[in-house]
Design a protein around this motif. Structure first.
Motif, PDB file in Angstrom:
ATOM      1  N   LEU A  22     -42.700  -2.860  33.293  1.00  8.78           N
ATOM      2  CA  LEU A  22     -42.410  -3.029  34.889  1.00  8.78           C
ATOM      3  C   LEU A  22     -42.825  -1.555  35.540  1.00  8.78           C
ATOM      4  O   LEU A  22     -42.372  -1.166  36.593  1.00  8.78           O
ATOM      5  CB  LEU A  22     -40.751  -2.663  34.757  1.00  8.78           C
ATOM      6  N   ARG A  23     -44.067  -1.204  35.392  1.00  5.85           N
ATOM      7  CA  ARG A  23     -44.598  -0.130  35.927  1.00  5.85           C
ATOM      8  C   ARG A  23     -45.059  -0.404  37.309  1.00  5.85           C
ATOM      9  O   ARG A  23     -45.084   0.708  38.255  1.00  5.85           O
ATOM     10  CB  ARG A  23     -45.812   0.426  35.105  1.00  5.85           C
ATOM     11  N   GLN A  24     -45.220  -1.418  37.497  1.00  4.13           N
ATOM     12  CA  GLN A  24     -45.714  -1.978  39.296  1.00  4.13           C
ATOM     13  C   GLN A  24     -44.224  -2.264  39.737  1.00  4.13           C
ATOM     14  O   GLN A  24     -44.574  -2.586  40.974  1.00  4.13           O
ATOM     15  CB  GLN A  24     -46.424  -3.029  38.845  1.00  4.13           C
ATOM     16  N   GLU A  25     -43.235  -2.334  39.111  1.00  3.16           N
ATOM     17  CA  GLU A  25     -42.030  -2.752  39.797  1.00  3.16           C
ATOM     18  C   GLU A  25     -41.226  -1.641  40.470  1.00  3.16           C
ATOM     19  O   GLU A  25     -41.320  -0.586  39.806  1.00  3.16           O
ATOM     20  CB  GLU A  25     -41.210  -3.900  39.103  1.00  3.16           C
ATOM     21  N   ARG A  26     -40.559  -1.886  41.434  1.00  5.22           N
ATOM     22  CA  ARG A  26     -39.330  -0.818  41.883  1.00  5.22           C
ATOM     23  C   ARG A  26     -38.111  -1.419  41.816  1.00  5.22           C
ATOM     24  O   ARG A  26     -37.822  -2.690  41.725  1.00  5.22           O
ATOM     25  CB  ARG A  26     -39.860  -0.492  43.341  1.00  5.22           C
ATOM     26  N   CYS A  27     -37.130  -0.581  41.931  1.00  2.74           N
ATOM     27  CA  CYS A  27     -35.714  -1.021  42.018  1.00  2.74           C
ATOM     28  C   CYS A  27     -35.608  -1.996  43.317  1.00  2.74           C
ATOM     29  O   CYS A  27     -36.103  -1.345  44.328  1.00  2.74           O
ATOM     30  CB  CYS A  27     -34.758   0.017  42.125  1.00  2.74           C
ATOM     31  N   PRO A  28     -34.817  -2.879  43.315  1.00  2.11           N
ATOM     32  CA  PRO A  28     -33.851  -3.329  42.437  1.00  2.11           C
ATOM     33  C   PRO A  28     -34.689  -4.313  41.270  1.00  2.11           C
ATOM     34  O   PRO A  28     -33.979  -4.710  40.258  1.00  2.11           O
ATOM     35  CB  PRO A  28     -32.853  -4.144  42.958  1.00  2.11           C
ATOM     36  N   ALA A  30     -36.911  -4.011  38.915  1.00  2.00           N
ATOM     37  CA  ALA A  30     -37.153  -3.550  37.712  1.00  2.00           C
ATOM     38  C   ALA A  30     -35.562  -3.439  36.902  1.00  2.00           C
ATOM     39  O   ALA A  30     -35.780  -3.880  35.722  1.00  2.00           O
ATOM     40  CB  ALA A  30     -37.622  -2.092  37.777  1.00  2.00           C
ATOM     41  N   MET A  31     -34.715  -3.328  37.682  1.00  2.00           N
ATOM     42  CA  MET A  31     -33.353  -3.256  36.926  1.00  2.00           C
ATOM     43  C   MET A  31     -33.046  -4.791  36.603  1.00  2.00           C
ATOM     44  O   MET A  31     -32.340  -4.979  35.465  1.00  2.00           O
ATOM     45  CB  MET A  31     -32.360  -2.888  37.857  1.00  2.00           C
ATOM     46  N   VAL A  32     -32.996  -5.749  37.510  1.00  2.00           N
ATOM     47  CA  VAL A  32     -32.965  -6.956  37.411  1.00  2.00           C
ATOM     48  C   VAL A  32     -33.749  -7.631  36.145  1.00  2.00           C
ATOM     49  O   VAL A  32     -33.094  -8.464  35.313  1.00  2.00           O
ATOM     50  CB  VAL A  32     -33.315  -7.986  38.831  1.00  2.00           C
ATOM     51  N   GLN A  33     -34.880  -7.384  36.392  1.00  2.00           N
ATOM     52  CA  GLN A  33     -35.991  -7.987  35.099  1.00  2.00           C
ATOM     53  C   GLN A  33     -35.456  -7.206  33.772  1.00  2.00           C
ATOM     54  O   GLN A  33     -35.312  -7.972  32.643  1.00  2.00           O
ATOM     55  CB  GLN A  33     -37.499  -7.342  35.379  1.00  2.00           C
ATOM     56  N   LEU A  51     -41.090   1.934  32.534  1.00  2.00           N
ATOM     57  CA  LEU A  51     -40.802   2.038  34.063  1.00  2.00           C
ATOM     58  C   LEU A  51     -41.737   3.244  34.597  1.00  2.00           C
ATOM     59  O   LEU A  51     -41.666   4.519  33.597  1.00  2.00           O
ATOM     60  CB  LEU A  51     -39.165   2.429  33.959  1.00  2.00           C
ATOM     61  N   SER A  52     -42.146   3.273  35.746  1.00  2.00           N
ATOM     62  CA  SER A  52     -42.651   4.544  36.609  1.00  2.00           C
ATOM     63  C   SER A  52     -41.803   4.938  37.901  1.00  2.00           C
ATOM     64  O   SER A  52     -41.920   5.850  38.341  1.00  2.00           O
ATOM     65  CB  SER A  52     -44.055   3.662  36.811  1.00  2.00           C
ATOM     66  N   ASP A  53     -41.151   3.798  38.444  1.00  2.00           N
ATOM     67  CA  ASP A  53     -40.500   3.985  39.435  1.00  2.00           C
ATOM     68  C   ASP A  53     -39.470   5.267  39.301  1.00  2.00           C
ATOM     69  O   ASP A  53     -38.544   5.001  38.397  1.00  2.00           O
ATOM     70  CB  ASP A  53     -39.949   2.771  40.392  1.00  2.00           C
ATOM     71  N   GLN A  54     -39.233   6.126  40.134  1.00  2.00           N
ATOM     72  CA  GLN A  54     -38.187   6.993  40.094  1.00  2.00           C
ATOM     73  C   GLN A  54     -36.813   6.637  39.644  1.00  2.00           C
ATOM     74  O   GLN A  54     -35.922   6.996  38.932  1.00  2.00           O
ATOM     75  CB  GLN A  54     -38.377   8.266  41.007  1.00  2.00           C
ATOM     76  N   GLY A  55     -36.638   5.632  40.688  1.00  2.00           N
ATOM     77  CA  GLY A  55     -35.192   5.008  40.889  1.00  2.00           C
ATOM     78  C   GLY A  55     -34.896   4.379  39.578  1.00  2.00           C
ATOM     79  O   GLY A  55     -33.768   4.422  39.097  1.00  2.00           O
ATOM     80  N   SER A  56     -35.713   3.730  39.069  1.00  2.00           N
ATOM     81  CA  SER A  56     -35.796   2.802  37.948  1.00  2.00           C
ATOM     82  C   SER A  56     -35.547   3.577  36.645  1.00  2.00           C
ATOM     83  O   SER A  56     -34.692   3.473  35.795  1.00  2.00           O
ATOM     84  CB  SER A  56     -36.836   1.816  37.646  1.00  2.00           C
ATOM     85  N   TRP A  63     -27.560   2.481  33.378  1.00  2.00           N
ATOM     86  CA  TRP A  63     -26.988   1.274  33.117  1.00  2.00           C
ATOM     87  C   TRP A  63     -26.832   1.024  31.636  1.00  2.00           C
ATOM     88  O   TRP A  63     -25.815   0.539  31.007  1.00  2.00           O
ATOM     89  CB  TRP A  63     -27.741   0.107  33.730  1.00  2.00           C
ATOM     90  N   LEU A  64     -27.651   1.212  30.734  1.00  2.00           N
ATOM     91  CA  LEU A  64     -27.658   0.988  29.399  1.00  2.00           C
ATOM     92  C   LEU A  64     -26.621   1.857  28.591  1.00  2.00           C
ATOM     93  O   LEU A  64     -25.754   1.468  27.902  1.00  2.00           O
ATOM     94  CB  LEU A  64     -29.119   1.794  28.673  1.00  2.00           C
ATOM     95  N   ASP A  65     -26.638   3.114  29.142  1.00  2.00           N
ATOM     96  CA  ASP A  65     -25.582   4.124  28.828  1.00  2.00           C
ATOM     97  C   ASP A  65     -24.005   3.337  29.236  1.00  2.00           C
ATOM     98  O   ASP A  65     -23.174   3.211  28.292  1.00  2.00           O
ATOM     99  CB  ASP A  65     -25.422   5.294  29.466  1.00  2.00           C
ATOM    100  N   LYS A  66     -23.882   2.687  30.265  1.00  2.96           N
ATOM    101  CA  LYS A  66     -22.716   2.229  30.586  1.00  2.96           C
ATOM    102  C   LYS A  66     -22.130   0.979  30.036  1.00  2.96           C
ATOM    103  O   LYS A  66     -21.002   0.939  29.808  1.00  2.96           O
ATOM    104  CB  LYS A  66     -22.925   1.784  32.541  1.00  2.96           C
TER     105      LYS A  66
END
Length: 100
Positions: A22-28, A30-33, A51-56, A63-66
Protein backbone atom coordinates in the motif's frame (compact mmCIF):
# COMPACT_ATOMS: atom_id res chain seq x y z
CA UNK A 1 16.48 -31.85 -0.02
CA UNK A 2 15.18 -32.84 -3.41
CA UNK A 3 14.08 -30.32 -6.02
CA UNK A 4 10.49 -31.54 -5.67
CA UNK A 5 10.53 -30.99 -1.90
CA UNK A 6 12.04 -27.52 -2.36
CA UNK A 7 9.37 -26.64 -4.91
CA UNK A 8 6.57 -27.86 -2.63
CA UNK A 9 8.01 -25.92 0.32
CA UNK A 10 8.30 -22.75 -1.78
CA UNK A 11 4.72 -23.11 -3.00
CA UNK A 12 3.49 -23.70 0.54
CA UNK A 13 5.29 -20.60 1.83
CA UNK A 14 3.95 -18.48 -1.01
CA UNK A 15 0.40 -19.67 -0.31
CA UNK A 16 0.70 -18.78 3.37
CA UNK A 17 2.22 -15.32 2.80
CA UNK A 18 0.20 -12.45 1.41
CA UNK A 19 1.93 -9.12 0.75
CA UNK A 20 -0.29 -6.06 0.66
CA UNK A 21 1.77 -3.25 -0.87
CA UNK A 22 0.00 0.00 0.00
CA UNK A 23 2.98 2.31 -0.44
CA UNK A 24 1.17 4.21 -3.20
CA UNK A 25 -2.06 4.52 -1.20
CA UNK A 26 -3.01 7.25 1.25
CA UNK A 27 -5.50 7.27 4.09
CA UNK A 28 -8.30 6.36 4.13
CA UNK A 29 -7.79 3.85 1.28
CA UNK A 30 -4.76 2.22 2.92
CA UNK A 31 -6.79 1.65 6.08
CA UNK A 32 -9.80 0.31 4.15
CA UNK A 33 -7.67 -2.11 2.14
CA UNK A 34 -5.83 -3.26 5.28
CA UNK A 35 -9.13 -3.97 7.06
CA UNK A 36 -10.43 -5.94 4.07
CA UNK A 37 -7.23 -8.00 3.86
CA UNK A 38 -7.25 -8.72 7.60
CA UNK A 39 -10.86 -9.90 7.43
CA UNK A 40 -10.14 -12.10 4.38
CA UNK A 41 -7.00 -13.63 5.89
CA UNK A 42 -7.15 -17.40 6.36
CA UNK A 43 -6.13 -19.05 9.64
CA UNK A 44 -2.36 -19.47 9.70
CA UNK A 45 -1.83 -17.07 6.81
CA UNK A 46 0.83 -14.41 7.24
CA UNK A 47 -0.06 -10.93 6.01
CA UNK A 48 2.60 -8.29 5.37
CA UNK A 49 1.40 -4.73 4.97
CA UNK A 50 3.70 -2.10 3.45
CA UNK A 51 2.80 1.54 4.20
CA UNK A 52 4.48 4.82 3.31
CA UNK A 53 1.87 7.50 4.03
CA UNK A 54 2.47 9.10 7.46
CA UNK A 55 -1.22 8.93 8.38
CA UNK A 56 -1.42 5.25 7.47
CA UNK A 57 1.84 4.48 9.29
CA UNK A 58 0.23 5.90 12.42
CA UNK A 59 -3.40 4.80 11.99
CA UNK A 60 -3.03 1.18 10.86
CA UNK A 61 -0.96 0.08 13.90
CA UNK A 62 -3.35 1.98 16.19
CA UNK A 63 -6.30 0.13 14.66
CA UNK A 64 -4.49 -3.22 15.01
CA UNK A 65 -3.88 -2.43 18.68
CA UNK A 66 -7.50 -1.37 19.18
CA UNK A 67 -8.90 -4.60 17.74
CA UNK A 68 -6.17 -6.70 19.45
CA UNK A 69 -4.60 -8.09 16.29
CA UNK A 70 -0.96 -9.02 16.94
CA UNK A 71 1.71 -7.74 14.59
CA UNK A 72 5.44 -7.26 14.31
CA UNK A 73 7.33 -4.40 12.74
CA UNK A 74 9.76 -5.81 10.19
CA UNK A 75 11.00 -2.53 8.77
CA UNK A 76 10.50 1.09 9.76
CA UNK A 77 12.48 3.20 7.35
CA UNK A 78 11.35 4.72 4.09
CA UNK A 79 8.20 2.65 4.54
CA UNK A 80 6.66 0.68 7.38
CA UNK A 81 6.32 -3.09 7.04
CA UNK A 82 3.95 -4.82 9.45
CA UNK A 83 3.60 -8.58 9.68
CA UNK A 84 0.43 -10.12 11.01
CA UNK A 85 0.46 -13.81 11.89
CA UNK A 86 -1.47 -16.01 14.29
CA UNK A 87 1.67 -17.00 16.19
CA UNK A 88 2.89 -13.44 16.83
CA UNK A 89 1.18 -12.99 20.21
CA UNK A 90 4.37 -13.44 22.25
CA UNK A 91 6.46 -11.38 19.84
CA UNK A 92 4.07 -8.44 19.51
CA UNK A 93 5.69 -5.06 19.11
CA UNK A 94 3.82 -1.83 18.97
CA UNK A 95 4.52 1.12 16.76
CA UNK A 96 3.23 4.30 18.34
CA UNK A 97 4.10 7.75 17.11
CA UNK A 98 3.32 10.84 19.16
CA UNK A 99 0.54 13.01 17.87
CA UNK A 100 1.83 16.07 15.98
Amino acid sequence: MSVLMQTQLTQSLQASLQILDLRQERCPMAMVQTKLAVRARLPGQVLRVLLSDQGSRRDVPRWLDKVAIPYRILEDGEWLTLQLADNDYEEKERHVQPDP
